[in-house]
Design an enzyme around this catalytic site. Structure first.
Site, PDB file in Angstrom:
ATOM      1  N   GLY A  75       1.040   4.978  -2.522  1.00  0.00           N
ATOM      2  CA  GLY A  75       1.924   4.571  -1.435  1.00  0.00           C
ATOM      3  C   GLY A  75       2.396   3.130  -1.573  1.00  0.00           C
ATOM      4  CD  GLN A  92      -2.296   6.888   7.768  1.00  0.00           C
ATOM      5  OE1 GLN A  92      -2.836   7.857   8.282  1.00  0.00           O
ATOM      6  NE2 GLN A  92      -2.925   6.096   6.907  1.00  0.00           N
ATOM      7  CB  SER A 144      -0.324   7.690  -0.646  1.00  0.00           C
ATOM      8  OG  SER A 144      -1.516   7.497  -1.375  1.00  0.00           O
ATOM      9  CB  CYS A 162      -5.767  -3.799   3.816  1.00  0.00           C
ATOM     10  SG  CYS A 162      -5.032  -2.192   3.826  1.00  0.00           S
ATOM     11  CG  HIS A 176      -5.625   8.014  -1.177  1.00  0.00           C
ATOM     12  ND1 HIS A 176      -6.431   7.368  -0.264  1.00  0.00           N
ATOM     13  CD2 HIS A 176      -4.624   7.163  -1.453  1.00  0.00           C
ATOM     14  CE1 HIS A 176      -5.929   6.161  -0.020  1.00  0.00           C
ATOM     15  NE2 HIS A 176      -4.825   6.015  -0.729  1.00  0.00           N
TER      16      HIS A 176
HETATM   17  C1  LIG Z   1      -2.666   4.000   2.797  1.00  0.00           C
HETATM   18  C2  LIG Z   1      -1.312   3.534   3.165  1.00  0.00           C
HETATM   19  C3  LIG Z   1      -0.471   2.927   2.225  1.00  0.00           C
HETATM   20  C4  LIG Z   1      -0.935   2.629   0.819  1.00  0.00           C
HETATM   21  O1  LIG Z   1      -1.091   3.764   0.052  1.00  0.00           O
HETATM   22  P1  LIG Z   1      -1.950   3.673  -1.312  1.00  0.00           P
HETATM   23  O2  LIG Z   1      -1.722   4.981  -1.974  1.00  0.00           O
HETATM   24  O3  LIG Z   1      -3.360   3.488  -0.892  1.00  0.00           O
HETATM   25  O4  LIG Z   1      -1.397   2.538  -2.090  1.00  0.00           O
HETATM   26  C5  LIG Z   1       0.788   2.573   2.612  1.00  0.00           C
HETATM   27  N1  LIG Z   1       1.224   2.787   3.866  1.00  0.00           N
HETATM   28  C6  LIG Z   1       0.452   3.372   4.803  1.00  0.00           C
HETATM   29  C7  LIG Z   1       0.988   3.610   6.165  1.00  0.00           C
HETATM   30  C8  LIG Z   1      -0.850   3.757   4.489  1.00  0.00           C
HETATM   31  O5  LIG Z   1      -1.616   4.318   5.414  1.00  0.00           O
END
Ligand SMILES: *Cc1c(COP(=O)(O)O)cnc(C)c1O
Length: 395
Positions: free
Chosen positions: A70, A179, A199, A324, A201
């Site tokens: 993401g 999300q 993303s 984070c 995961h």
């Molecule tokens: C987790 C998240 C990201 C980052 O995604 P990654 O795959 O972990 O780099 C970006 N935006 C939102 C809203 C997220 O929840």
């Protein structure tokens, strides 16, 4: 016992996704750029995954770019729109104050280069309106980037309406749907979305893989230079196992999206009702326009960090703020953006459940949170002052 209630940070890998990945670690290890049979088998898999993901989002295969996740998709979307704007002399960007840091920090970098970014005020309910976007667009605006659903408070923005305004005004519209993807029904055509990040995961796929959807005609700027992968826009040998796992996880999520959302939302509302009985506790974000799995509260008179540690002792994995920002003592920028004062924003709790969560687990969580909040308040000097009337309750 352990109850995982931190699905906004990451999710478990679904058995279906895992099974879809395994052959690509073993027999089908080819590089899709190779001309021989082993490579061509991998290339067929890659094409198949791209087609399946495009079908879920309702876009063309050629509009799907695989990224490392993401964060990379957000960075590339925003930088690309900025470079396109710059070429036409447009250096104004519209976003919100409560985006993920992958968006906010990219915008900060562009501000250093002279881009002008307007961060729309988020209302107390954690929502912005399409009208706010309309009022803020100028002839200089080259990009509107608004997240689909917030990772901390779970609020879901009126994306189709914002998309319609952007389309009417001819401004590129990007949404960080990390999300939302796999949890809410998304159709990039119907919602007038020009660029979208997701993303794997966050929807029971593997880590380290994501998608940038970019509508045909939007020219991407490379962040990574090298080989001609992803139509020359993202160099690096494709992570085929992860891509296959992502495609399987997304299809699986899409096939069950309504039943999963209904089941999860019912437990979410049970948690909100149960935790809401704690005195001087307030739900963060609108109750209705909300992700099915998100429960976010602020409690007066306590520290979120101690709350998390004591909940962990009771076997409940939760979060305050975003993953984070934990480790830093700054209160969450999202809670500040919806108008929570610092002292209240510090006492926050985020529980993010999914369709695997059970009613028994939800009830255990309610009891655990109630106990832990009471015992922390019993030790809190701030709480004593509130009780004695030396300090006013905020919530
Ligand atoms: C987790 C998240 C990201 C980052 O995604 P990654 O795959 O972990 O780099 C970006 N935006 C939102 C809203 C997220 O929840």
């Amino acid at each position: 016992m352990r109850i995982y209630a931190d699905n906004a940070a990451t999710t478990s890998l679904s058995p279906t996704a895992k099974a879809a990945m395994m052959p690509y670690f073993d027999d089908i290890y080819g590089n899709p750029s190779s001309l021989h049979t082993v490579g061509q088998i991998a290339k067929e898999a890659l094409t198949d995954a791209r087609r399946r993901i495009a079908a879920v989002l309702n876009c063309a295969e050629a509009e799907i770019y695989f990224t490392s996740g993401g964060s990379e998709a957000d960075n590339q979307a925003i930088v690309s729109a900025a470079r396109l704007g710059e070429r036409g002399g447009k250096k104004h960007i519209i976003s919100t104050a409560f985006e993920h840091h992958a968006v906010l920090h990219t915008l900060k970098e562009l501000e250093k280069e002279g881009f002008d970014v307007t961060y729309l005020d988020v209302h107390g309910d954690g929502l912005i309106t399409a009208e706010q976007v309309r009022e803020t667009i100028t002839d200089e605006t080259c990009l509107v980037t608004v997240m689909y659903a917030n990772n901390e408070i779970g609020t879901v923005q009126p994306i189709a309406e914002i998309g319609a305004v952007c389309r009417e005004k001819g401004v590129v519209f990007h949404t960080d749907a990390v999300q939302a993807a796999g949890h809410l029904y998304i159709d990039v055509q119907r919602e007038n979305i020009d660029m979208l990040s997701l993303s794997a995961h966050k929807f029971h796929g593997p880590k380290g893989i994501g998608v940038l959807y970019a509508r045909r005609g939007i020219r991407l700027t490379n962040l990574i230079h090298g080989g001609a992968q992803e139509r020359g826009k993202r160099a690096g040998t494709e992570n085929i196992p992860a891509i296959m796992g992502m495609a399987a996880a997304l299809e699986e999520a899409a096939a069950h999206i309504e039943e999963n959302a209904a089941k999860t939302a019912a437990l979410r509302d049970r948690l909100i009702a149960g935790i809401g009985k704690i005195p001087h506790a307030a739900l963060n974000g609108d109750a209705e326009h909300r992700l099915p799995g998100n429960v976010s509260f602020c409690f007066e008179g306590i520290e979120g960090e101690s709350l998390l540690l004591l909940l962990d002792d009771k076997g409940v994995c939760a979060s305050s703020g975003s993953a984070c920002t934990s480790g830093s003592l700054d209160p969450s920028h999202v809670l500040l953006a919806i108008g929570r004062p610092h002292e209240v924003a510090h006492g926050s709790l985020r529980l993010t459940i999914d369709h695997n969560t059970t009613k028994e687990e939800a009830d255990y969580i309610i009891d655990a949170v109630t106990d832990v909040v009471a015992s922390l308040r019993a030790m809190s000097p701030v709480w004593r002052d509130l009780r004695n009337g030396k300090r006013d309750y905020i919530i």
